[in-house]
Design an enzyme around this catalytic site. Structure first.
Site, short mmCIF file in Angstrom:
data_model
loop_
_atom_site.label_atom_id
_atom_site.label_comp_id
_atom_site.label_asym_id
_atom_site.label_seq_id
_atom_site.Cartn_x
_atom_site.Cartn_y
_atom_site.Cartn_z
CB THR A 127 -0.91 0.02 1.25
OG1 THR A 127 -1.49 1.32 1.37
CG2 THR A 127 -0.15 -0.26 2.52
CD GLU A 169 -2.26 5.39 4.44
OE1 GLU A 169 -1.54 5.76 5.39
OE2 GLU A 169 -3.11 6.11 3.89
CE1 TYR A 196 -3.88 -1.76 5.64
CE2 TYR A 196 -3.06 0.36 4.90
CZ TYR A 196 -3.60 -0.88 4.62
OH TYR A 196 -3.83 -1.24 3.32
CE LYS A 239 -2.10 -4.26 3.61
NZ LYS A 239 -2.43 -5.45 2.77
N1 LIG Z 1 -8.51 -0.28 -1.41
C1 LIG Z 1 -7.39 0.41 -1.32
O1 LIG Z 1 -7.35 1.63 -1.55
C2 LIG Z 1 -6.10 -0.29 -0.98
C3 LIG Z 1 -4.88 0.36 -1.25
C4 LIG Z 1 -3.69 -0.31 -0.97
C5 LIG Z 1 -3.71 -1.58 -0.44
N2 LIG Z 1 -4.93 -2.18 -0.17
C6 LIG Z 1 -4.91 -3.52 0.40
O2 LIG Z 1 -5.47 -4.36 -0.60
C7 LIG Z 1 -6.22 -5.41 0.03
C8 LIG Z 1 -7.65 -5.37 -0.50
O3 LIG Z 1 -8.21 -4.10 -0.20
P1 LIG Z 1 -9.77 -3.91 -0.10
O4 LIG Z 1 -10.03 -2.46 -0.34
O5 LIG Z 1 -10.47 -4.93 -0.90
O6 LIG Z 1 -10.01 -4.20 1.47
P2 LIG Z 1 -11.34 -4.68 2.23
O7 LIG Z 1 -12.54 -4.37 1.39
O8 LIG Z 1 -11.25 -4.14 3.60
O9 LIG Z 1 -11.18 -6.27 2.26
C9 LIG Z 1 -10.34 -6.90 3.19
C10 LIG Z 1 -10.62 -8.38 3.12
O10 LIG Z 1 -9.79 -9.04 4.09
C11 LIG Z 1 -10.62 -9.92 4.83
N3 LIG Z 1 -10.03 -10.17 6.15
C12 LIG Z 1 -9.89 -9.30 7.18
N4 LIG Z 1 -9.31 -9.90 8.22
C13 LIG Z 1 -9.09 -11.19 7.86
C14 LIG Z 1 -8.54 -12.33 8.49
N5 LIG Z 1 -8.09 -12.26 9.76
N6 LIG Z 1 -8.47 -13.49 7.81
C15 LIG Z 1 -8.94 -13.57 6.55
N7 LIG Z 1 -9.50 -12.54 5.89
C16 LIG Z 1 -9.56 -11.36 6.53
C17 LIG Z 1 -11.95 -9.21 4.88
O11 LIG Z 1 -12.96 -10.12 5.28
P3 LIG Z 1 -14.41 -9.60 5.82
O12 LIG Z 1 -15.21 -9.32 4.58
O13 LIG Z 1 -14.88 -10.76 6.62
O14 LIG Z 1 -14.14 -8.38 6.65
C18 LIG Z 1 -12.06 -8.76 3.44
O15 LIG Z 1 -12.43 -9.84 2.62
C19 LIG Z 1 -6.09 -5.18 1.52
O16 LIG Z 1 -5.01 -5.95 1.99
C20 LIG Z 1 -5.77 -3.70 1.63
O17 LIG Z 1 -5.08 -3.42 2.83
C21 LIG Z 1 -6.10 -1.56 -0.45
#
Ligand SMILES: NC(=O)c1ccc[n+]([C@@H]2O[C@H](COP(=O)([O-])OP(=O)(O)OC[C@H]3O[C@@H](n4cnc5c(N)ncnc54)[C@H](OP(=O)(O)O)[C@@H]3O)[C@@H](O)[C@H]2O)c1
Length: 328
Positions: free
Chosen positions: A131, A133, A154, A158
């Site tokens: 990320t 971040e 966070y 990461k």
């Molecule tokens: N979106 C962005 O702008 C962005 C930017 C940079 C990096 N990222 C990273 O990219 C990834 C996807 O982002 P996103 O926006 O799709 O995030 P998100 O919508 O918050 O999805 C996170 C996923 O992780 C699951 N999760 C959380 N804790 C867990 C655990 N202990 N074991 C297994 N699964 C778990 C959640 O399950 P539940 O549905 O049960 O909560 C959800 O399916 C993340 O790692 C995020 O940090 C995102």
């Protein structure tokens, strides 16, 4: 037919990646957390396949990235060609309240998965969701060689996962790569993230259901892209000839205030009449300006963002207004 395993399949990115991989003919396995409600897979509704369907290609497994044994067993059973580690406690503000938990899931979860792949001895390509971040206060534009300075539990977690991925690549010759993604949003973005909070509020205010929305730092500058395009970048990175880390970004940025202005204007409203400040949404340590330099991924992989932040705001407002009208 290729097989993929996605952790975080129920999240925003997991759902778009699942659609992409199924469309490409993959068999897709995903880890979902057990919940007392069945609603935590609602982002997958469009592609859900009944367990009794013969020929189905989407398989959901209860699990958690805090359970090392589960990860080893699943990877040995599935023998995936590609693993996408998208699971995380992904909310920056929340990570200040849950630092230990965030590190356990977001940092240690990644190394558990890397170790599970290594222990299984199978030839698998791994994508780690890094990320912007991790850059924290580093001056923009940030690129692959910018020095990291994370400013939240966070971001720190990461960064651990990022270096663990590099370390497994260098130590064991694994095809393990980091996509350093800048913010990416969509109508499926979690409702507590600032862009979606704004666009949901616009829909409800335009419908006369609410009058105001409370936000934190309006001056934060972010590089917001469109999530389905970032799922394409993840896939492309695993098809590349070499395991290389890339920044995934649009290269254009705006303030939270600009995003709110675009979103409210699209519904014929003035953001100044409806946005109020609440300290609770400020972070203890702010990240002032994240603007990615996507030159490397554009040049080497051919991925380029097509939707920029202002169009994104309009897409999300339209989706939230339609959802409100149709009661979904
Ligand atoms: N979106 C962005 O702008 C962005 C930017 C940079 C990096 N990222 C990273 O990219 C990834 C996807 O982002 P996103 O926006 O799709 O995030 P998100 O919508 O918050 O999805 C996170 C996923 O992780 C699951 N999760 C959380 N804790 C867990 C655990 N202990 N074991 C297994 N699964 C778990 C959640 O399950 P539940 O549905 O049960 O909560 C959800 O399916 C993340 O790692 C995020 O940090 C995102």
């Amino acid at each position: 037919m290729k097989t993929a395993l996605i952790t975080g399949i129920s999240g925003q990115d997991g759902s778009y990646l699942t659609e992409l991989l199924l469309a490409k003919g993959y068999v897709v396995h995903g880890i979902v957390r057990r919940s007392s409600m069945i609603g935590n897979t609602s982002r997958l509704d469009a592609v859900y396949q009944d367990p009794h369907d013969s020929g189905r290609r989407l398989f959901l497994h209860h699990g958690d990235v805090t359970d090392a044994g589960l990860l080893v067993n699943l990877i040995r059973d599935i023998r995936p060609d590609e693993v996408y580690n998208l699971a995380a406690q992904s909310h920056v503000r929340v990570s200040f309240d849950l630092p230990d938990y965030t590190a356990n899931v977001t940092a240690l979860g990644a190394i558990r998965l890397l170790e599970a792949v290594r222990a299984s001895g199978i030839d698998t390509r791994i994508y780690q969701a890094s990320t912007s971040e991790m850059f924290g206060t580093a001056a923009p534009p940030q690129h692959e060689t910018t020095v990291f300075h994370p400013r939240s539990p966070y971001g720190v977690s990461k960064l651990f996962a990022h270096w663990a991925t590099v370390n497994y690549r260098e130590s064991y010759g694994m095809f393990a790569v980091n996509g350093i993604a800048f913010n990416h949003e969509s109508p499926r973005r979690g409702e507590t993230f600032v862009t979606r909070k704004i666009t949901r509020a616009v829909a409800r205010i335009a419908a006369g259901l609410e009058k105001r929305v409370y936000l934190g730092n309006l001056d934060a500058v972010r590089d917001w892209g469109y999530a389905p395009e970032y799922a394409e970048a993840m896939w492309l990175m695993l098809q590349h000839g070499e395991p290389v880390d890339y920044v995934i970004a649009t290269g254009r940025a705006a303030t939270v205030r600009d995003f709110a202005d675009a979103a409210f204007s699209h519904a014929g409203l003035d953001w100044r009449d409806h946005v109020e400040h609440d300290d609770r949404y400020e972070r203890p340590a702010e990240v002032p300006e994240l603007v990615g330099d996507p030159a490397k991924i554009e040049r080497e992989i051919g991925w380029k963002a097509r939707v920029y932040w202002d169009e994104l705001a309009r897409i999300m407002v339209d989706a939230d207004r339609n959802a409100l009208r149709s009661g979904t």
